[in-house]
Design a protein around this motif. Structure first.
Motif, PDB file in Angstrom:
ATOM      1  N   ILE A  17       0.872  -1.186   0.000  1.00 38.36           N
ATOM      2  CA  ILE A  17       0.000   0.000   0.000  1.00 38.36           C
ATOM      3  C   ILE A  17       0.898   1.221   0.000  1.00 38.36           C
ATOM      4  CG2 ILE A  17      -1.935   1.175   1.117  1.00 38.36           C
ATOM      5  CD1 ILE A  17      -2.417  -1.401   2.738  1.00 38.36           C
ATOM      6  N   PRO A  21       9.098   5.762  -2.526  1.00 39.38           N
ATOM      7  CA  PRO A  21      10.395   5.085  -2.629  1.00 39.38           C
ATOM      8  C   PRO A  21      10.455   3.756  -1.870  1.00 39.38           C
ATOM      9  CG  PRO A  21      10.714   7.419  -2.262  1.00 39.38           C
ATOM     10  CD  PRO A  21       9.241   7.184  -2.160  1.00 39.38           C
ATOM     11  N   SER A  22       9.907   3.700  -0.652  1.00 34.93           N
ATOM     12  CA  SER A  22      10.047   2.460   0.130  1.00 34.93           C
ATOM     13  C   SER A  22       9.176   1.347  -0.451  1.00 34.93           C
ATOM     14  CB  SER A  22       9.691   2.707   1.602  1.00 34.93           C
ATOM     15  OG  SER A  22       8.321   3.015   1.738  1.00 34.93           O
ATOM     16  N   GLY A  23       7.920   1.667  -0.792  1.00 34.19           N
ATOM     17  CA  GLY A  23       7.021   0.644  -1.324  1.00 34.19           C
ATOM     18  C   GLY A  23       7.499   0.121  -2.666  1.00 34.19           C
ATOM     19  N   GLU A  44      -2.766   8.115  -5.552  1.00 36.99           N
ATOM     20  CA  GLU A  44      -2.607   9.246  -6.478  1.00 36.99           C
ATOM     21  C   GLU A  44      -2.674   8.756  -7.928  1.00 36.99           C
ATOM     22  OE1 GLU A  44      -2.260  12.461  -5.613  1.00 36.99           O
ATOM     23  OE2 GLU A  44      -2.268  12.027  -3.469  1.00 36.99           O
ATOM     24  N   HIS A  56      13.603  19.450  -6.723  1.00 37.55           N
ATOM     25  CA  HIS A  56      15.022  19.821  -6.584  1.00 37.55           C
ATOM     26  C   HIS A  56      15.864  18.572  -6.367  1.00 37.55           C
ATOM     27  CE1 HIS A  56      14.445  18.906  -2.356  1.00 37.55           C
ATOM     28  NE2 HIS A  56      13.337  19.606  -2.401  1.00 37.55           N
ATOM     29  N   THR A 146       4.108  22.273   3.351  1.00 36.89           N
ATOM     30  CA  THR A 146       5.058  22.223   2.223  1.00 36.89           C
ATOM     31  C   THR A 146       4.561  21.290   1.120  1.00 36.89           C
ATOM     32  OG1 THR A 146       6.723  22.288   3.952  1.00 36.89           O
ATOM     33  CG2 THR A 146       7.525  22.003   1.711  1.00 36.89           C
ATOM     34  N   GLN A 150       4.321  22.315  -2.684  1.00 39.46           N
ATOM     35  CA  GLN A 150       5.126  21.664  -3.732  1.00 39.46           C
ATOM     36  C   GLN A 150       4.239  21.039  -4.799  1.00 39.46           C
ATOM     37  OE1 GLN A 150       7.797  19.132  -1.420  1.00 39.46           O
ATOM     38  NE2 GLN A 150       9.340  20.752  -1.449  1.00 39.46           N
ATOM     39  N   ALA A 302      14.508  10.014   1.362  1.00 35.54           N
ATOM     40  CA  ALA A 302      14.033   9.056   0.366  1.00 35.54           C
ATOM     41  C   ALA A 302      15.003   7.873   0.242  1.00 35.54           C
ATOM     42  CB  ALA A 302      13.878   9.755  -0.975  1.00 35.54           C
TER      43      ALA A 302
HETATM   44  C1  LIG Z   1       6.467  17.785   2.073  1.00 35.42           C
HETATM   45  C2  LIG Z   1       7.582  16.807   2.162  1.00 35.42           C
HETATM   46  C3  LIG Z   1       8.813  17.103   1.556  1.00 35.42           C
HETATM   47  C4  LIG Z   1       9.867  16.204   1.632  1.00 35.42           C
HETATM   48  N1  LIG Z   1      11.056  16.540   1.044  1.00 35.42           N
HETATM   49  C5  LIG Z   1      12.048  15.624   1.020  1.00 35.42           C
HETATM   50  C6  LIG Z   1      13.268  15.892   0.334  1.00 35.42           C
HETATM   51  O1  LIG Z   1      13.447  16.958  -0.246  1.00 35.42           O
HETATM   52  N2  LIG Z   1      14.227  14.926   0.327  1.00 35.42           N
HETATM   53  C7  LIG Z   1      14.060  13.729   0.966  1.00 35.42           C
HETATM   54  O2  LIG Z   1      14.940  12.861   0.911  1.00 35.42           O
HETATM   55  N3  LIG Z   1      12.934  13.475   1.657  1.00 35.42           N
HETATM   56  C8  LIG Z   1      11.927  14.368   1.683  1.00 35.42           C
HETATM   57  N4  LIG Z   1      10.771  14.091   2.367  1.00 35.42           N
HETATM   58  C9  LIG Z   1      10.670  12.827   3.113  1.00 35.42           C
HETATM   59  C10 LIG Z   1       9.894  11.788   2.290  1.00 35.42           C
HETATM   60  O3  LIG Z   1       8.918  11.279   3.144  1.00 35.42           O
HETATM   61  C11 LIG Z   1      10.844  10.705   1.764  1.00 35.42           C
HETATM   62  O4  LIG Z   1      11.690  11.319   0.821  1.00 35.42           O
HETATM   63  C12 LIG Z   1      10.187   9.556   1.012  1.00 35.42           C
HETATM   64  O5  LIG Z   1       9.242  10.036   0.094  1.00 35.42           O
HETATM   65  C13 LIG Z   1       9.561   8.535   1.930  1.00 35.42           C
HETATM   66  O6  LIG Z   1       9.160   7.442   1.146  1.00 35.42           O
HETATM   67  P1  LIG Z   1       7.930   6.516   1.591  1.00 35.42           P
HETATM   68  O7  LIG Z   1       7.866   5.442   0.574  1.00 35.42           O
HETATM   69  O8  LIG Z   1       8.071   6.132   2.997  1.00 35.42           O
HETATM   70  O9  LIG Z   1       6.635   7.437   1.526  1.00 35.42           O
HETATM   71  P2  LIG Z   1       5.998   8.431   0.457  1.00 35.42           P
HETATM   72  O10 LIG Z   1       6.979   8.942  -0.520  1.00 35.42           O
HETATM   73  O11 LIG Z   1       5.246   9.421   1.272  1.00 35.42           O
HETATM   74  O12 LIG Z   1       4.963   7.516  -0.317  1.00 35.42           O
HETATM   75  C14 LIG Z   1       3.785   7.022   0.283  1.00 35.42           C
HETATM   76  C15 LIG Z   1       2.785   6.789  -0.805  1.00 35.42           C
HETATM   77  O13 LIG Z   1       1.661   6.100  -0.249  1.00 35.42           O
HETATM   78  C16 LIG Z   1       0.484   6.600  -0.840  1.00 35.42           C
HETATM   79  N5  LIG Z   1      -0.623   6.282   0.077  1.00 35.42           N
HETATM   80  C17 LIG Z   1      -0.782   6.711   1.354  1.00 35.42           C
HETATM   81  N6  LIG Z   1      -1.899   6.181   1.890  1.00 35.42           N
HETATM   82  C18 LIG Z   1      -2.463   5.395   0.925  1.00 35.42           C
HETATM   83  C19 LIG Z   1      -3.634   4.584   0.882  1.00 35.42           C
HETATM   84  N7  LIG Z   1      -4.454   4.483   1.941  1.00 35.42           N
HETATM   85  N8  LIG Z   1      -3.932   3.925  -0.264  1.00 35.42           N
HETATM   86  C20 LIG Z   1      -3.088   4.019  -1.343  1.00 35.42           C
HETATM   87  N9  LIG Z   1      -1.975   4.779  -1.361  1.00 35.42           N
HETATM   88  C21 LIG Z   1      -1.651   5.450  -0.230  1.00 35.42           C
HETATM   89  C22 LIG Z   1       0.752   8.090  -0.990  1.00 35.42           C
HETATM   90  O14 LIG Z   1      -0.074   8.668  -1.961  1.00 35.42           O
HETATM   91  C23 LIG Z   1       2.228   8.081  -1.407  1.00 35.42           C
HETATM   92  O15 LIG Z   1       2.393   8.057  -2.802  1.00 35.42           O
HETATM   93  C24 LIG Z   1       9.698  14.977   2.333  1.00 35.42           C
HETATM   94  C25 LIG Z   1       8.475  14.681   2.938  1.00 35.42           C
HETATM   95  C26 LIG Z   1       7.421  15.586   2.844  1.00 35.42           C
HETATM   96  C27 LIG Z   1       6.102  15.245   3.508  1.00 35.42           C
END
Ligand SMILES: Cc1cc2nc3c(=O)[nH]c(=O)nc-3n(C[C@H](O)[C@H](O)[C@H](O)COP(=O)(O)OP(=O)(O)OC[C@H]3O[C@@H](n4cnc5c(N)ncnc54)[C@H](O)[C@@H]3O)c2cc1C
Length: 413
Positions: A17, A21-23, A44, A56, A146, A150, A302
């Motif tokens: 879900i 990047p992690s998923g 999304e 960036h 933010t 963005q 990320a």
């Molecule tokens: C505003 C903001 C700016 C950031 N800027 C940076 C940066 O410049 N550099 C950096 O390294 N890190 C940045 N981060 C940290 C960022 O969280 C990590 O870079 C990285 O994206 C984390 O990866 P993730 O896979 O854990 O989560 P995410 O990238 O947040 O991905 C989670 C995904 O799950 C989806 N999702 C959530 N709930 C559901 C659901 N119920 N059903 C289906 N889909 C769902 C979301 O739509 C999203 O696409 C930022 C975070 C935020 C909030």
């Protein structure tokens, strides 16, 4: 467009879900290990997660050995997953988790139920909104996080304000400054309630380069304006008040996991992180569920989340092939010290799995971090850390120990 629930039938090995990047890295790794059906559900219209709207650099050094912007990095993650054979379904929102890997999803085609042998939560984090920050004043347009700024600037090419103030000095606050620069928005001030910026030096150089005054030891007392924001009222630690004219307020950082699926479902929530509680394999309280990425620990970069997805994929694979050691949820990690904000994983039953226990402190602290198991202190280290800095305790500390019940963490002067 086909109804996703018609394609999400038959035996699905793993549903992830969240397509951040992690998923995506977890799903890609599982496909590389040969599992026939690995599915990512993303709410999304595009997968890629938060980097899609971080316009960036630097992203991708660890993953692709290149410096990429966030959107380019997101595209490469999606392409890599697709090439590996991951099935990605977008505009599918998971709204409920049930026992045994059963999920309720919504899409343009309505509400459906799907099931996988294992489910991984990779839903990321979001910033604390105004409603939860208890900022007084009026409720005008132009107050946002933010993430919203963005996505307006990079995904919709829109400019919500011209002269905002920025609350917070975390890394993301400086990322917001870069977004403002990109959109030719001129922030009037950055406001930090503490005496020092939260992000490491030299991030604050960016505010100097952009000539944005940084107000430390200052709190945002009130947002002013009727239809739109017209100003803010600030107050220093000494009680001196200052009015700044602006047309927007950007509330940055103070991340919280996107954990509504945990709150309403069969999974145990860790009040300290705000995400699901997991053992050292990233496994949740219901063993059909795992979690990875920022939903486990607000907040990491990320690259860190991508790497964690890859690691946790290995334990999901091991679980599917031969079964992981049973989860008895002994070895709870207790943080009774108010200086400690959270610890992840929340359960350690043996020394396999994650390389380290990840901690955060609530404020700047100098002292000795002590790990206690049973009635014995088993590890100590001097720390000098600040808020939002990662602290790691290697998990092989526990390999040398006979773990007897809960593990507690404290900081001694
Ligand atoms: C505003 C903001 C700016 C950031 N800027 C940076 C940066 O410049 N550099 C950096 O390294 N890190 C940045 N981060 C940290 C960022 O969280 C990590 O870079 C990285 O994206 C984390 O990866 P993730 O896979 O854990 O989560 P995410 O990238 O947040 O991905 C989670 C995904 O799950 C989806 N999702 C959530 N709930 C559901 C659901 N119920 N059903 C289906 N889909 C769902 C979301 O739509 C999203 O696409 C930022 C975070 C935020 C909030």
């Amino acid at each position: 467009m086909t109804d996703p629930s018609q394609l999400l039938t038959g035996n699905i090995d793993v549903i992830v879900i969240g397509g951040g990047p992690s998923g995506l890295s977890l799903a890609t790794e599982l496909k590389r290990q040969g599992f026939p059906r690995v599915v990512v559900l993303e709410r999304e219209a595009q997968a890629g997660g938060i980097p899609r709207h971080c316009g960036h650099p630097p992203f991708g050094m660890r993953e692709f050995k290149r410096i990429l912007t966030g959107p380019r990095y997101a595209v490469k993650l999606v392409e890599t997953a697709k090439v590996a054979g991951v099935e990605i379904y977008t505009q599918v929102n998971v709204v409920e988790t049930r026992p045994e890997g059963v999920l309720q999803i919504t899409s343009d085609f309505g509400v459906e139920t799907v099931q996988a042998t294992r489910v991984v939560l990779a839903t990321g984090v979001r910033e604390t909104p105004r409603s939860a920050r208890l900022i007084s004043g009026t409720r005008p347009l132009g107050v946002m996080n933010t993430g919203a700024l963005q996505s307006m600037v990079f995904l919709k090419q829109r400019k919500p304000f011209e002269r905002p103030v920025i609350l917070g000095t975390e890394l993301v606050s400086f990322s917001a400054l870069m977004t403002c620069r990109h959109a030719n928005i001129r922030p009037q001030a950055m406001i930090e309630p503490k005496g020092r910026t939260t992000a490491r030096w030299p991030s604050e150089l960016l505010s100097r380069i952009m000539a944005v005054p940084l107000h430390r030891n200052t709190k945002l007392l009130e947002i002013q304006g009727q239809g739109c924001v017209t100003g803010v009222l600030l107050e220093t630690m000494q009680g001196k008040q200052q009015h700044i004219k602006c047309d927007g307020v950007l509330l940055t950082g103070e991340f919280i996991p996107e954990a509504s699926l945990v709150r309403g479902g069969p999974l145990e929530l860790d009040p300290a992180t705000g995400g699901p509680s997991v053992d050292q394999f990233g496994r949740c309280s219901d063993p059909a569920y795992f979690a990875c990425g920022n939903v486990l620990h607000p907040v990491e970069t990320a690259g860190w989340c991508w790497n964690e997805g890859r690691q946790i994929a290995k334990w999901v694979a091991q679980d599917l092939i031969a079964g992981l050691p049973t989860t008895d949820r002994k070895g709870r990690v207790l943080i009774s010290d108010p200086m400690l904000k959270y610890a992840m994983p929340q359960y350690i039953s043996d020394a396999q799995g994650m390389a380290s226990l990840q901690l955060r402190v609530t404020d700047s602290v100098k002292g000795t971090l002590v790990v206690r198991s049973g009635n014995q202190d088993i590890w100590k280290k001097r720390i000098n850390s600040h808020k939002e800095r990662r602290i790691l305790i290697p998990l092989d500390v526990f390999a040398k120990q006979q773990l007897t019940g809960d593990i507690s963490l404290r900081i001694e002067p």
